[in-house]
Design an enzyme around this catalytic site. Structure first.
Site, PDB file in Angstrom:
ATOM      1  N   ALA A 103      36.131  35.045  50.364  1.00 53.87           N
ATOM      2  CA  ALA A 103      36.789  34.094  49.471  1.00 53.87           C
ATOM      3  C   ALA A 103      37.964  34.778  48.776  1.00 53.87           C
ATOM      4  O   ALA A 103      38.115  35.996  48.853  1.00 53.87           O
ATOM      5  CB  ALA A 103      35.784  33.592  48.437  1.00 53.87           C
ATOM      6  N   GLN A 142      38.398  35.466  45.759  1.00 56.74           N
ATOM      7  CA  GLN A 142      37.930  36.459  44.793  1.00 56.74           C
ATOM      8  C   GLN A 142      36.790  37.313  45.360  1.00 56.74           C
ATOM      9  O   GLN A 142      35.938  37.805  44.616  1.00 56.74           O
ATOM     10  CB  GLN A 142      37.491  35.766  43.498  1.00 56.74           C
ATOM     11  CG  GLN A 142      38.653  35.346  42.612  1.00 56.74           C
ATOM     12  CD  GLN A 142      39.479  36.529  42.128  1.00 56.74           C
ATOM     13  OE1 GLN A 142      38.961  37.618  41.915  1.00 56.74           O
ATOM     14  NE2 GLN A 142      40.774  36.321  41.956  1.00 56.74           N
ATOM     15  N   SER A 143      36.771  37.505  46.668  1.00 57.41           N
ATOM     16  CA  SER A 143      35.715  38.300  47.307  1.00 57.41           C
ATOM     17  C   SER A 143      35.673  39.738  46.789  1.00 57.41           C
ATOM     18  O   SER A 143      36.681  40.446  46.829  1.00 57.41           O
ATOM     19  CB  SER A 143      35.967  38.307  48.822  1.00 57.41           C
ATOM     20  OG  SER A 143      35.218  39.344  49.436  1.00 57.41           O
ATOM     21  N   ASN A 144      34.502  40.145  46.321  1.00 52.70           N
ATOM     22  CA  ASN A 144      34.306  41.549  45.933  1.00 52.70           C
ATOM     23  C   ASN A 144      34.250  42.430  47.167  1.00 52.70           C
ATOM     24  O   ASN A 144      34.703  43.571  47.162  1.00 52.70           O
ATOM     25  CB  ASN A 144      32.996  41.698  45.160  1.00 52.70           C
ATOM     26  CG  ASN A 144      32.955  40.786  43.952  1.00 52.70           C
ATOM     27  OD1 ASN A 144      33.778  40.909  43.055  1.00 52.70           O
ATOM     28  ND2 ASN A 144      32.013  39.844  43.941  1.00 52.70           N
ATOM     29  N   CYS A 187      35.847  42.055  49.985  1.00 52.76           N
ATOM     30  CA  CYS A 187      37.203  42.336  50.485  1.00 52.76           C
ATOM     31  C   CYS A 187      37.854  43.425  49.648  1.00 52.76           C
ATOM     32  O   CYS A 187      38.463  44.360  50.194  1.00 52.76           O
ATOM     33  CB  CYS A 187      38.047  41.062  50.475  1.00 52.76           C
ATOM     34  SG  CYS A 187      37.588  39.917  51.798  1.00 52.76           S
TER      35      CYS A 187
END
Ligand SMILES: *Cc1c(COP(=O)(O)O)cnc(C)c1O
Length: 325
Positions: A73, A75-77, A79
């Site tokens: 997403a 706001q993916s942690n 990534c």
């Protein structure tokens, strides 16, 4: 049972602290509450993906890959932690982020920029369509890509949490603490899969409850069980029976993925103001809201011990400012 661990890079700050939440325990008046601080694992803000990346990046290097590609997403942690791991080992990094580029660059998205990742937005398309294009583009640049699945949840990623259970078992025995229940936010399933297998490996008898973030319980339960079984094979543990250890609760899906509601707001404020510990809006805020609700409904008794596994995510907080105030 002795797992045959594949090679691993020493990325995470380990062991992460195991702490008792004295004031939260008193406030809720139920079981003793402990916390495992995997929000402190390192990689530009910490979180559970760091333990997974120790094995994933080791595998990438083993295969001579020089560019990490993953997806998530906006706001993916996962990534952001992948971008940080790539930077640390001098690898390129391309991130396939779902949806449109938001107007405000903040939280994990800001960190991805600072960490030097290449960003691709899927727009209206499915990520499964976009990922092969990015792989091809990276190959055209003359680089060798290594594809990490959503959330790093494959047998390499899950292996990080098998090892984490060894770490926990050592800490518990040194502190002379017994844990009856573990509460952990579960989404792409790699964390919970590793934990249940690790529990078998170390003889941990507490019940591990995955609070589903965004999937129906039956679907996530089957996925976690299958991944735990595959990880057992991967680690040379043969046909270890793990499916019966996978417990998923989907009572706290709220308004859907990354939709912050009153339950998450209350949980985040409560833990911040009683313990000085930050939770995140998408995963740990929801998992803690589940734990608070279970305590209020009397799911645990006084004298029992519950471990809340903090999986990180606080880097996303600024992106949800308007939902949290
Ligand atoms: C990814 C993530 C989870 C979920 O872990 P899975 O292995 O995908 O189930 C939980 N908490 C945070 C903060 C995460 O970033």
């Amino acid at each position: 049972m002795k797992p045959n661990y594949p090679s691993r890079l020493p990325i995470a700050h380990l062991p992460t602290p195991l702490e008792k939440l004295e004031r939260l325990t008193r406030h809720l008046g139920g079981p003793d509450i402990y916390i495992k601080r995997d929000d402190q694992t390192g990689l530009a803000g910490g979180g559970n993906k760091t333990r997974k990346l120790e094995f994933l990046v080791a595998d990438a290097l083993k295969h001579g890959c020089d560019h990490l590609i993953t997806t998530g997403a906006a706001q993916s942690n996962h990534c952001r932690q992948t971008a940080a791991a790539a930077a640390k080992y001098g690898l390129g990094c391309s991130l396939v982020l779902c949806g449109q580029m938001p107007d405000t660059v903040t939280g994990n998205l800001l960190l991805n920029h600072l960490l030097g990742a290449h960003l691709y937005w899927t727009g209206e398309r499915d990520r499964s369509q976009v990922i092969p294009e990015v792989v091809a583009e990276v190959e055209t640049m003359g680089r060798k890509p290594y594809l990490i699945p959503l959330g790093g949840s494959n047998v390499w990623g899950a292996t990080g949490y098998v090892l984490a259970m060894e770490e926990l078992a050592t800490q518990l025995s040194r502190a002379n603490v017994n844990i009856d229940f573990v509460i952990v936010g579960s989404s792409s399933g790699g964390t919970q899969a590793g934990m249940v297998l690790g529990a078998r490996v170390v003889g941990f008898h507490g019940r591990i409850i995955g609070i589903s973030i965004d999937h129906p319980a039956e679907e996530l339960q089957m996925h976690v069980a299958a991944l735990a079984t595959a990880t057992a094979t991967h680690l040379g543990l043969g046909t270890t029976a793990v499916a019966d250890l996978v417990d998923v609760n989907d009572d706290y899906l709220g308004g859907g993925y990354a939709v912050v509601g009153e339950a998450e707001r209350e949980a985040i404020r409560m833990v911040a103001q009683l313990e000085g510990i930050l939770l995140d809006p998408v995963y740990t805020g929801r998992a803690m809201a589940g734990l608070i609700d279970l305590i209020r409904w009397g799911a645990f008794t006084r004298g029992q011990s519950v471990l809340f596994w903090h999986t990180g995510g606080t880097a996303a907080l600024p992106a949800f400012a308007d939902k949290l105030l």
